[in-house]
Design an enzyme around this catalytic site. Sequence first.
Site, PDB file in Angstrom:
ATOM      1  N   HIS A 109      42.288  42.831  42.394  1.00  0.00           N
ATOM      2  CA  HIS A 109      40.968  42.299  42.039  1.00  0.00           C
ATOM      3  C   HIS A 109      40.008  43.462  41.831  1.00  0.00           C
ATOM      4  O   HIS A 109      39.515  44.043  42.799  1.00  0.00           O
ATOM      5  CB  HIS A 109      40.467  41.362  43.147  1.00  0.00           C
ATOM      6  CG  HIS A 109      41.197  40.062  43.185  1.00  0.00           C
ATOM      7  ND1 HIS A 109      40.876  39.014  42.349  1.00  0.00           N
ATOM      8  CD2 HIS A 109      42.252  39.655  43.918  1.00  0.00           C
ATOM      9  CE1 HIS A 109      41.697  38.003  42.578  1.00  0.00           C
ATOM     10  NE2 HIS A 109      42.539  38.368  43.520  1.00  0.00           N
ATOM     11  N   GLU A 149      37.035  43.322  40.938  1.00  0.00           N
ATOM     12  CA  GLU A 149      35.703  42.932  41.424  1.00  0.00           C
ATOM     13  C   GLU A 149      35.579  43.012  42.941  1.00  0.00           C
ATOM     14  O   GLU A 149      34.481  42.902  43.485  1.00  0.00           O
ATOM     15  CB  GLU A 149      35.358  41.522  40.920  1.00  0.00           C
ATOM     16  CG  GLU A 149      36.096  40.373  41.575  1.00  0.00           C
ATOM     17  CD  GLU A 149      37.539  40.176  41.124  1.00  0.00           C
ATOM     18  OE1 GLU A 149      38.165  39.221  41.626  1.00  0.00           O
ATOM     19  OE2 GLU A 149      38.043  40.960  40.286  1.00  0.00           O
ATOM     20  N   CYS A 154      44.612  39.450  38.172  1.00  0.00           N
ATOM     21  CA  CYS A 154      45.402  38.710  39.159  1.00  0.00           C
ATOM     22  C   CYS A 154      46.271  37.650  38.464  1.00  0.00           C
ATOM     23  O   CYS A 154      47.156  37.990  37.698  1.00  0.00           O
ATOM     24  CB  CYS A 154      44.504  38.121  40.253  1.00  0.00           C
ATOM     25  SG  CYS A 154      45.446  37.547  41.680  1.00  0.00           S
TER      26      CYS A 154
END
Length: 200
Positions: free
Chosen positions: A182, A184, A78
């Site tokens: 992202h 994650e 990001c």
Amino acid sequence: MKTVAIIKYNAGNIRSVLFALERLGVAATVTDDHELIRQSSHVIFPGVGAANSAMPYLQERGLDQLMLSLTQPFLGICLGMQLMCRHSEEGDTKCLGMFDIAVRKFPATDDDGQRIKTPHMGWNSLYNLQSPIMKGVDENAFMYFVHSYYAEISSHTIAACNYALPFSAALQKDNFFGVQFHTEKSAAAGEQILKNFLAL
């Protein structure tokens, strides 16, 4: 044995990256210690925030020059990816320059004059996937994005996405990788990219 350093600086979202790595059975260290970062097998540079406040913090601690000198696999996520570019329109900020690319603000309207909502937020699909880091990720896989600025398409683009215009969803040059989305928060596809990175 893998030793993963997550670069500590004044940009949020480090905890969710730690949890994602824990799910993969990897314990990472959040640190701004130059020696620990140098000795790590892999380095992750996450971030949520603004380029013009993050860069001075990195420069004050010498982390900018340190990161440029690293030779192990390095992943920016990001804001981390945007800071790896040459320049950001966010606060007219000179960035790290691993990628010779400009980061620009999404336009206010598209070609048809329709208003574009920023930030670009939510799930969107990737295309033109390249690089070992994308192994096992389907063309048109959906990833989770939150950003108001984008990196231009370039020779370093290893995945693209469309939101009002085509932009770089992922970049690579040598040992340096960056993803705008992202990993994650991107379910199985994001986890696969983290696995691929850790396997480098």
